[in-house]
Design an enzyme around this catalytic site. Structure first.
Site, PDB file in Angstrom:
ATOM      1  N   CYS A 251      31.034  83.340  46.523  1.00 34.41           N
ATOM      2  CA  CYS A 251      32.276  83.541  47.278  1.00 34.41           C
ATOM      3  C   CYS A 251      32.462  82.478  48.354  1.00 34.41           C
ATOM      4  O   CYS A 251      33.597  82.200  48.759  1.00 34.41           O
ATOM      5  CB  CYS A 251      32.288  84.923  47.928  1.00 34.41           C
ATOM      6  SG  CYS A 251      32.549  86.281  46.778  1.00 34.41           S
TER       7      CYS A 251
ATOM      8  N   CYS B  20      44.534  92.584  51.686  1.00 32.65           N
ATOM      9  CA  CYS B  20      44.527  94.056  51.656  1.00 32.65           C
ATOM     10  C   CYS B  20      45.633  94.616  52.555  1.00 32.65           C
ATOM     11  O   CYS B  20      45.634  94.370  53.766  1.00 32.65           O
ATOM     12  CB  CYS B  20      43.171  94.587  52.103  1.00 32.65           C
ATOM     13  SG  CYS B  20      43.088  96.390  52.111  1.00 32.65           S
TER      14      CYS B  20
ATOM     15  N   CYS C  69      35.418  81.941  51.270  1.00 32.91           N
ATOM     16  CA  CYS C  69      36.685  82.574  50.877  1.00 32.91           C
ATOM     17  C   CYS C  69      36.779  84.005  51.414  1.00 32.91           C
ATOM     18  O   CYS C  69      35.831  84.790  51.292  1.00 32.91           O
ATOM     19  CB  CYS C  69      36.817  82.597  49.356  1.00 32.91           C
ATOM     20  SG  CYS C  69      38.339  83.381  48.759  1.00 32.91           S
TER      21      CYS C  69
ATOM     22  N   CYS D  35      40.468  88.147  49.679  1.00 34.88           N
ATOM     23  CA  CYS D  35      40.534  89.584  49.380  1.00 34.88           C
ATOM     24  C   CYS D  35      40.692  90.390  50.662  1.00 34.88           C
ATOM     25  O   CYS D  35      41.403  91.406  50.694  1.00 34.88           O
ATOM     26  CB  CYS D  35      39.305  90.041  48.601  1.00 34.88           C
ATOM     27  SG  CYS D  35      37.720  89.764  49.444  1.00 34.88           S
TER      28      CYS D  35
ATOM     29  N   CYS E 266      43.194  93.106  45.872  1.00 36.83           N
ATOM     30  CA  CYS E 266      42.034  92.251  46.150  1.00 36.83           C
ATOM     31  C   CYS E 266      41.535  91.550  44.890  1.00 36.83           C
ATOM     32  O   CYS E 266      40.928  90.477  44.972  1.00 36.83           O
ATOM     33  CB  CYS E 266      40.916  93.052  46.822  1.00 36.83           C
ATOM     34  SG  CYS E 266      40.253  94.410  45.833  1.00 36.83           S
TER      35      CYS E 266
ATOM     36  N   CYS F 232      41.634 102.562  52.261  1.00 37.06           N
ATOM     37  CA  CYS F 232      41.859 101.933  50.950  1.00 37.06           C
ATOM     38  C   CYS F 232      42.945 102.677  50.173  1.00 37.06           C
ATOM     39  O   CYS F 232      42.914 103.903  50.053  1.00 37.06           O
ATOM     40  CB  CYS F 232      40.552 101.933  50.170  1.00 37.06           C
ATOM     41  SG  CYS F 232      40.698 101.240  48.515  1.00 37.06           S
TER      42      CYS F 232
ATOM     43  N   ASP G 100      30.320 105.859  36.431  1.00 39.86           N
ATOM     44  CA  ASP G 100      31.023 106.273  37.643  1.00 39.86           C
ATOM     45  C   ASP G 100      31.073 107.800  37.736  1.00 39.86           C
ATOM     46  O   ASP G 100      32.087 108.377  38.116  1.00 39.86           O
ATOM     47  CB  ASP G 100      32.442 105.694  37.618  1.00 39.86           C
ATOM     48  CG  ASP G 100      33.138 105.791  38.965  1.00 39.86           C
ATOM     49  OD1 ASP G 100      32.441 105.904  39.987  1.00 39.86           O
ATOM     50  OD2 ASP G 100      34.383 105.771  38.996  1.00 39.86           O
TER      51      ASP G 100
END
Length: 355
Positions: free
Chosen positions: A198, A208, A201, A204, A254, A224, A144
């Site tokens: 997923c 939020c 679904c 998430c 989430c 976010c 990252d």
């Protein structure tokens, strides 16, 4: 040193063993072709979804072109390291703390040692082990820390699939893990991508608080809470302050709601053990820290990088959303004359919520 196909297969077996010994819970290999994702990346940037993270714009398409970022790269090793605490009932405790407005909720990943340092060291150790077999080779490790499409690389390598919240998901580990990469110039055998699971679904997206997931697989960072409390350097927009609640560094909503995280794996390593009681800290107590205390206690933590002023900014928002009490009002009043205009602004807003 040039390796034939049989030697490359044998090296990959060693890499899997070494990575496990170093604490990684998964490793897979992909090639470097991410061209299919370039239009989507450009559209995301054009929409301004990266907010004030201007470095994402300045890097341009290097993020999707590993061989431009590190010339000579032909393969990418993607590695997974789980980070949950090694105990039971953590999901229930996290939800309970979110519902207790006096508590300071800090994202689980940030409560221990800075993962950048932990993973970077171990990735380099793995690279050194590879060099012990191949001799010097072209490589670079990432955690990252550069323009790397780590989720797409890990997805292509078969470590999991991209969830609708944009995080990588694994059938046997959910999403509570870090990713790291080693770009290499060795033609290692590539792995096969896995299918997405997923289905229909959208939990998430629904959970939020700020509706930052604008559509499946599309995150508007500007909305976010992780961006607002970590990346944003200035004032938190008024519309989002009440929605942030008591989240003062990052947001795990989430992930907490995702059914696949019933299979999340814990990590007993001391690196990710909670420091300074950050899994049970009160807003009022953290707001009372001096700058010297903040710098000392956050030494070696990912939290330290936001600095003391943004730390106070975030806590002030949390206190504005807390239930009114003498302790909350006193804590805010004590910061009314803070040297930082940013802190003063958020303190004044917080006090106004209690009048």
């Amino acid at each position: 040193m040039s390796l034939n196909a049989e030697q490359l297969q044998a090296l990959m077996l060693q890499i899997r063993r070494w990575s496990s010994e170093l604490g990684f819970s998964g490793v897979a290999v992909s090639d470097t072709d991410l061209s299919i994702h370039e239009p989507g990346l450009q559209a995301w940037l054009d929409a301004g979804y990266h907010g004030d993270m201007h470095y994402m714009e300045s890097h341009g398409m290097k993020r999707a072109r590993p061989a431009e970022l590190v010339p000579g790269t032909i393969r990418v090793l993607s590695l997974r390291m789980d980070y949950l605490p090694a105990d039971q009932g953590w999901r229930e405790r996290e939800r309970a703390r979110q519902n207790d407005a006096s508590q300071a909720v800090i994202s689980v990943y940030a409560r221990g040692r800075d993962y950048h340092k932990v993973l970077r060291q171990r990735l380099q150790q793995l690279a050194d082990k590879i060099a012990s077999v191949t001799g010097p080779f072209g490589h670079r490790v990432f955690t990252d820390s550069a323009p790397v499409m780590e989720v797409e690389l890990a997805r292509k390598a078969g470590l999991g699939w991209r969830g609708k919240h944009t995080l990588l998901l694994s059938r046997d580990a959910g999403s509570w893990f870090f990713l790291g990469e080693i770009y290499v110039d060795i033609p290692l055998p590539v792995d096969t991508p896995t299918q997405a699971h997923c289905g229909t679904c959208t939990r998430c997206m629904a959970v939020c608080p700020t509706q930052a997931i604008r559509a499946p697989y599309q995150l508007d960072a500007r909305r976010c809470i992780s961006y607002l409390t970590i990346e944003l350097k200035g004032s938190i927009p008024l519309e989002f302050r009440p929605l942030i609640g008591n989240r003062v560094y990052g947001c795990d909503d989430c992930q907490l709601i995702c059914p696949w995280n019933a299979f999340a794996q814990s990590n007993p390593a001391s690196d990710f053990a909670v420091r300074h009681g950050l899994d049970a800290a009160r807003l009022v107590d953290l707001f009372a820290w001096t700058e010297a205390e903040f710098l000392s206690r956050m030494q070696g933590s990912a939290i330290r990088r936001i600095g003391y002023v943004r730390w106070l900014r975030n806590l002030a928002v949390g206190l504005g959303n807390a239930k009114p009490s003498a302790a909350v009002i006193a804590a805010l009043n004590a910061r009314l004359d803070d040297p930082s205009a940013l802190v003063r602004e958020h303190v004044q807003w917080a006090l106004a919520q209690h009048t």
